[in-house]
Scaffold this motif. Structure first.
Motif, short mmCIF file in Angstrom:
data_model
loop_
_atom_site.label_atom_id
_atom_site.label_comp_id
_atom_site.label_asym_id
_atom_site.label_seq_id
_atom_site.Cartn_x
_atom_site.Cartn_y
_atom_site.Cartn_z
N PRO A 1 0.74 -1.48 0.50
CA PRO A 1 0.08 0.12 0.82
C PRO A 1 0.58 1.07 0.12
O PRO A 1 1.97 1.18 0.52
N PRO A 2 0.90 2.34 -0.73
CA PRO A 2 1.89 3.52 -0.50
C PRO A 2 1.51 3.95 0.92
O PRO A 2 0.43 4.21 1.63
N ALA A 3 3.00 4.26 1.16
CA ALA A 3 2.73 4.98 2.52
C ALA A 3 2.37 6.18 3.04
O ALA A 3 1.71 6.59 4.06
N THR A 4 1.89 6.80 2.09
CA THR A 4 1.45 8.81 1.65
C THR A 4 -0.13 8.22 2.30
O THR A 4 -0.48 8.41 0.95
N ILE A 5 -0.34 8.61 3.39
CA ILE A 5 -2.03 8.07 3.52
C ILE A 5 -2.44 9.62 4.27
O ILE A 5 -1.87 10.18 4.39
N GLY A 6 -3.71 10.29 4.42
CA GLY A 6 -4.05 11.57 4.57
C GLY A 6 -4.63 11.14 6.75
O GLY A 6 -4.88 12.52 7.52
N LYS A 7 -4.65 9.82 6.89
CA LYS A 7 -4.88 9.40 8.42
C LYS A 7 -3.39 9.69 8.92
O LYS A 7 -2.81 10.07 8.54
N ASP A 8 -4.04 10.07 10.36
CA ASP A 8 -2.96 10.36 11.12
C ASP A 8 -2.63 9.09 11.17
O ASP A 8 -2.78 8.33 11.93
N GLN A 9 -0.56 9.64 12.03
CA GLN A 9 0.31 8.24 12.22
C GLN A 9 1.38 8.27 13.05
O GLN A 9 1.81 9.62 12.52
N THR A 10 1.07 8.07 13.77
CA THR A 10 2.51 8.46 15.07
C THR A 10 3.46 8.18 14.72
O THR A 10 4.10 7.36 13.37
N THR A 11 4.80 8.78 14.80
CA THR A 11 5.63 8.87 14.37
C THR A 11 7.08 9.49 15.76
O THR A 11 6.45 9.49 16.42
#
Length: 401
Positions: free
Chosen positions: A335-345
């Protein structure tokens, strides 16, 4: 490395939001008719903005041949192909948060670890925009392969997320056993594939299900992966270099170098692990005499095989060398890694946790646009293997008995 090939060498250059991307083709065949119109159709199939389920980035991806041709013919000298980036938006990436935090599953962190510096805008060299050069170079290789050997290369989408074309069943645990799948491989054309836009899955029902899934995920600001299957027809036997440069190893190298690719199988692949040897073996039968050419009578040209196989679970490659049957393989894209959902980092220095909501314009699923990329890399792999093998036949013709 940015170079692929041993004799037919391709070196790509450029970043996602730089001025241009392109490539240098070293050792191209001289005397090949070649203009931009031979290359542009494949770039059009790869370009963004094709449909509502692809990135809206507005790029025409117009290729320019800068060297290596004169009066529409290749000179044998290096060919330079360049595509200008017109819709650059580095501001989508240049902000304080993204400078502090690596994006999950992107190459931000690993590029910094490797080079000590990274491209501030987009994915730089890790971006799929780099594949423009692969597609352009592949179109050049493919033109020679088609005109000189009748080689045909066709790729198509075989799954998106959990939606599959020809899923494994109890009757056919391996796709290479399914007569509908093998029949499709023998006849599928690019025109047929492109008649099933926007997904490029050559089945009306599966194509619709895949499009609906991608649309739902796009609206939910999420993404999914999928697979692309490719068939290469009319390949001469004898291509491939034991032991480390087996043909499937070179094709696998080519495919695994494509951004977002995480899996590769050739012939029966993983499905073949469920078969018995007595079922998996491909029996040989005599080929029609008219299909056999004597290399001594054709100036050292690579001959067609004297045998064919009744089945093709091997995928056209045995012992790392082509046997003259259709070569087919499947490539898995994450799956493409860039998504609009918030992601923790976490910050690059590991001092703090944070949350990123990615910006920019990206595909919710890459496989519809990956079809010409897979075809291009297949053409480069076969072209280089053919050049290597052709040199052997040329040398054999120089021997004194």
């Amino acid at each position: 490395m940015s170079t692929f090939g041993t004799i037919f060498k391709v070196t790509t250059f450029g970043e996602s939001h730089g001025l241009a991307v392109g490539c240098i083709i070293d050792n191209p065949p001289p005397g090949l008719s070649l203009t931009e119109s031979d290359i542009q159709p494949q770039l059009n199939r790869r370009r963004p903005g094709q449909s509502a389920i692809t990135t809206p980035r507005d790029e025409k991806d117009q290729v320019v041949i800068q060297s290596g041709t004169e009066f529409g013919k290749t000179l044998g000298t290096p060919i330079s192909l360049v595509v200008r980036n017109e819709d650059q938006r580095p501001k989508d990436y240049g902000n304080k948060t993204m400078d502090l935090y690596p994006r999950p599953s992107h190459a931000d962190f690993t590029y910094l670890e490797k080079y000590g510096i990274k491209a501030s805008s987009g994915g730089g060299r890790s971006s799929a925009r780099e594949t423009i050069a692969r597609v352009a170079a592949g179109a050049v290789a493919e033109k020679f392969l088609k005109e000189s050997y009748g080689i045909e290369i066709v790729a198509f989408v075989t799954s998106v997320g959990g939606e599959e074309l020809y899923p494994e069943t109890e009757q056919y645990p391996c796709r290479s056993q399914n007569p509908d799948f093998t029949a499709l491989l023998s006849r599928i054309t690019r025109e047929e594939v492109d008649s099933f836009l926007p997904v490029r899955c050559p089945d009306a029902d599966a194509n619709k299900r895949m499009e609906e899934l991608i649309t739902r995920l796009r609206d939910a600001e999420n993404s999914t992966g999928g697979t692309v299957t490719c068939v290469v027809r009319n390949v001469p036997s004898g291509l491939g270099e034991p032991a480390f440069d087996k043909l499937e190893a070179i094709i696998g190298h080519a495919m695994m170098s494509i951004p977002a690719v995480k899996a590769f199988e050739i012939g029966s692949g993983f499905g073949g692990t469920k078969m018995l040897g007595s079922d998996h073996n491909d029996p040989f039968v005599a080929e029609a005499a008219a299909a056999v050419a004597d290399p001594a009578s054709t100036g050292g040209a690579i001959p067609r095989p004297k045998l064919r196989t009744q089945t093709n679970h091997s995928g056209g490659v045995q012992g790392g060398i082509s046997n003259g049957q259709d070569i087919y393989f499947r490539v898995g894209f994450k799956p493409p890694a860039t998504i609009g959902k918030d992601q923790t980092t976490a910050t690059y220095d590991g001092s703090a946790q944070g949350v990123l909501a990615a910006k920019g314009r990206h595909d919710p699923c890459v496989v519809p646009r990956a079809v010409p990329i897979v075809e291009g890399m297949a053409a480069l792999a076969i072209m280089d293997a053919l050049c290597i093998q052709q040199s052997r036949f040329a040398m054999r013709g120089l021997r004194r008995e």
